[in-house]
Design a protein around this motif. Structure first.
Motif, PDB file in Angstrom:
ATOM      1  N   ARG A   1      26.899  10.892  54.054  1.00 15.03           N
ATOM      2  CA  ARG A   1      25.762  10.575  54.917  1.00 15.03           C
ATOM      3  C   ARG A   1      26.052   9.263  55.641  1.00 15.03           C
ATOM      4  O   ARG A   1      26.666   8.347  55.081  1.00 15.03           O
ATOM      5  CB  ARG A   1      24.478  10.447  54.088  1.00 15.03           C
TER       6      ARG A   1
ATOM      7  N   ASP B   1      24.903   6.312  56.237  1.00 15.56           N
ATOM      8  CA  ASP B   1      24.085   5.134  55.942  1.00 15.56           C
ATOM      9  C   ASP B   1      24.786   3.872  56.457  1.00 15.56           C
ATOM     10  O   ASP B   1      26.007   3.834  56.569  1.00 15.56           O
ATOM     11  CB  ASP B   1      23.889   4.983  54.430  1.00 15.56           C
TER      12      ASP B   1
ATOM     13  N   LYS C   1      27.044   2.035  53.518  1.00 17.27           N
ATOM     14  CA  LYS C   1      27.162   3.060  52.487  1.00 17.27           C
ATOM     15  C   LYS C   1      27.288   2.353  51.132  1.00 17.27           C
ATOM     16  O   LYS C   1      28.152   1.498  50.953  1.00 17.27           O
ATOM     17  CB  LYS C   1      28.362   3.949  52.758  1.00 17.27           C
TER      18      LYS C   1
ATOM     19  N   THR D   1      24.323   6.315  48.452  1.00 21.12           N
ATOM     20  CA  THR D   1      24.747   7.235  49.505  1.00 21.12           C
ATOM     21  C   THR D   1      25.402   8.464  48.889  1.00 21.12           C
ATOM     22  O   THR D   1      26.353   8.341  48.106  1.00 21.12           O
ATOM     23  CB  THR D   1      25.739   6.551  50.459  1.00 21.12           C
TER      24      THR D   1
END
Length: 329
Positions: free
Chosen positions: A106, A108, A111, A116
Motif C-alpha cells: 500500500r 503509505d 511505510k 503498512t
C-alpha cells in the motif's frame, strides 16, 4: 556472536556486509556458487564454501560444518528459500533475511513495518523469477520469517528500498553520475521533487549486523537514508562532488514527448513517493551516513570503475530534442 555465515557475500550488499562483520571482529564464512569474482580470496579472515543456496543439501552441509551464530541471507529470492533456511538454521542465534521495501502493498507515506500491509503472493508468483513478482516474493519471504519466529526461530527481516554505493552492479545511480559528469544541462523528469527512498549500502550492512545483534525475532526493520533527498537534490549532490556547474532542466510529459520519452524511462524516478520509516531501526542504535558523504563515496567509486549505466535511461539525442523544445518556449 562470533561466527557469521553470509549467503552471497561477493557482489554488492553481501560484500559490504562481510566488511562490516570483519570490522566488528566476526569470523566470516561466505556461501555462494563462485560465479562472481571473490574480493576476499586473499583475506585469511574469510572462509568460503562453494554451493548453490537453492540447493538444500548445500545449506545443510554449511549448517553442519560451520555451525554459525548468525546467518545473513542476501540472495533469497523465492519464499521457499527462506522457509528452507529458517528450518536448517533454526538453532542459530540470528537469521536475518534481506527483504525489500517493494514488499509493501500500500502506498503509505511513510511505510511502517507494523502498519503498512504487505503485497499478496500467489503460488505462481512464489515460484516466478520476473521483476513483476519481486515485491510479492519478498513479502512472502517476510511471512516465512514471521512463521519461523512463531516456531521459536530467531528470524528477522531487513527491508531496504533502492540501494546505492560502491560496487553497485545495477548501475542505476551510475547513469545519473555519468550524465552529470558529461553534460552541462541535465534533464530531470517531472518537477524535480520526485522522492524515491534510497539506502546507502554501508548503512544496509550495518543495519543487518545490528538487527542480528539487537533485533527481536519475528520483526522486520526498514533501512534507508535518514534524510531523504529529491531527485533534483540527488543530482545536485552528484554535481557538488564532481565540482561541476550544471543546469537542471525539469521536463514534464508534454516536453518529454518531443524525444519520445516517458517519465518512467528515467531510472530512479517514481511517480508516487516511496518513503520508509526508519524509526524502528534507529531505536536499536543504528545511524545513517549523511547523504552528502554517502554520495561522495558513490561518485568516487563510479569514477574508479568502468560503469556508465548505459543500459538505463533515455539516450542523449532524445534528450537534446527535449532541450531544443524547451529553449523555444
Amino acid at each position: 556472536m562470533d561466527d557469521a555465515l553470509v549467503i552471497g557475500g561477493t557482489r554488492f550488499i553481501g560484500r559490504h556486509l562481510v566488511e562490516e562483520l570483519l570490522e566488528h571482529d566476526y569470523d566470516v564464512t561466505i556461501l555462494n556458487r563462485g560465479s562472481h569474482e571473490n574480493p576476499f580470496v586473499d583475506d585469511d579472515r574469510v572462509d568460503r564454501v562453494e554451493g548453490d543456496r537453492a540447493n538444500e543439501a548445500a545449506l545443510e552441509a554449511a549448517a553442519t560444518t560451520i555451525d554459525p551464530d548468525a546467518v545473513f541471507d542476501c540472495v533469497a529470492y523465492q519464499p521457499r528459500d527462506v522457509r528452507e533456511a529458517t528450518r536448517i538454521f533454526e538453532d542459530c542465534e540470528a537469521y536475518v533475511y534481506v527483504s525489500s521495501g517493494s514488499a509493501y502493498g500500500r502506498e503509505d507515506i511513510p511505510k511502517r513495518e507494523d502498519e503498512t500491509p504487505l503485497e499478496p503472493c500467489t503460488p505462481d508468483q512464489a515460484t516466478d523469477d520476473s521483476s513483476e513478482s519481486y515485491g510479492n516474493r519478498k513479502a512472502e519471504g517476510d511471512r516465512a520469517v514471521f512463521a519461523a519466529a512463531e516456531q521459536g526461530v530467531n528470524a528477522m527481516s531487513v527491508r531496504p528500498p533502492v540501494v546505492y554505493g560502491p560496487h553497485d552492479y545495477t548501475e542505476r545511480l551510475d547513469w545519473w553520475i555519468d550524465r552529470v559528469n558529461r553534460f552541462d544541462r541535465v534533464v530531470v523528469p517531472g518537477d524535480g521533487t520526485n522522492v524515491w527512498h534510497r539506502a546507502y549500502v554501508e548503512d544496509v550492512a550495518s543495519a543487518l549486523r545490528i538487527v542480528a545483534e539487537r533485533g527481536e525475532p519475528g520483526e522486520a526493520y526498514n533501512v534507508g537514508d535518514r534524510r531523504l533527498v529529491t531527485l533534483a537534490e540527488m543530482v545536485e549532490l552528484i554535481a557538488d562532488r564532481l565540482a561541476t556547474d550544471i543546469e537542471i532542466v525539469t521536463a514534464g510529459p508534454r516536453e518529454l514527448a518531443a524525444g519520445d520519452i516517458e517519465l518512467d524511462d528515467y531510472v530512479l524516478y517514481r511517480d508516487y513517493p516511496h518513503v520508509l520509516s526508519t524509526a524502528k531501526l534507529a531505536d536499536l542504535g543504528w545511524e545513517a551516513t549523511p547523504p552528502a558523504e554517502a554520495m561522495e563515496r558513490a561518485v568516487d567509486a563510479h569514477l574508479e570503475s568502468d560503469r556508465d549505466g548505459s543500459e538505463h535511461g533515455p539516450d542523449r539525442d532524445a534528450e537534446e530534442r527535449v532541450l531544443g523544445i524547451l529553449d523555444t518556449v
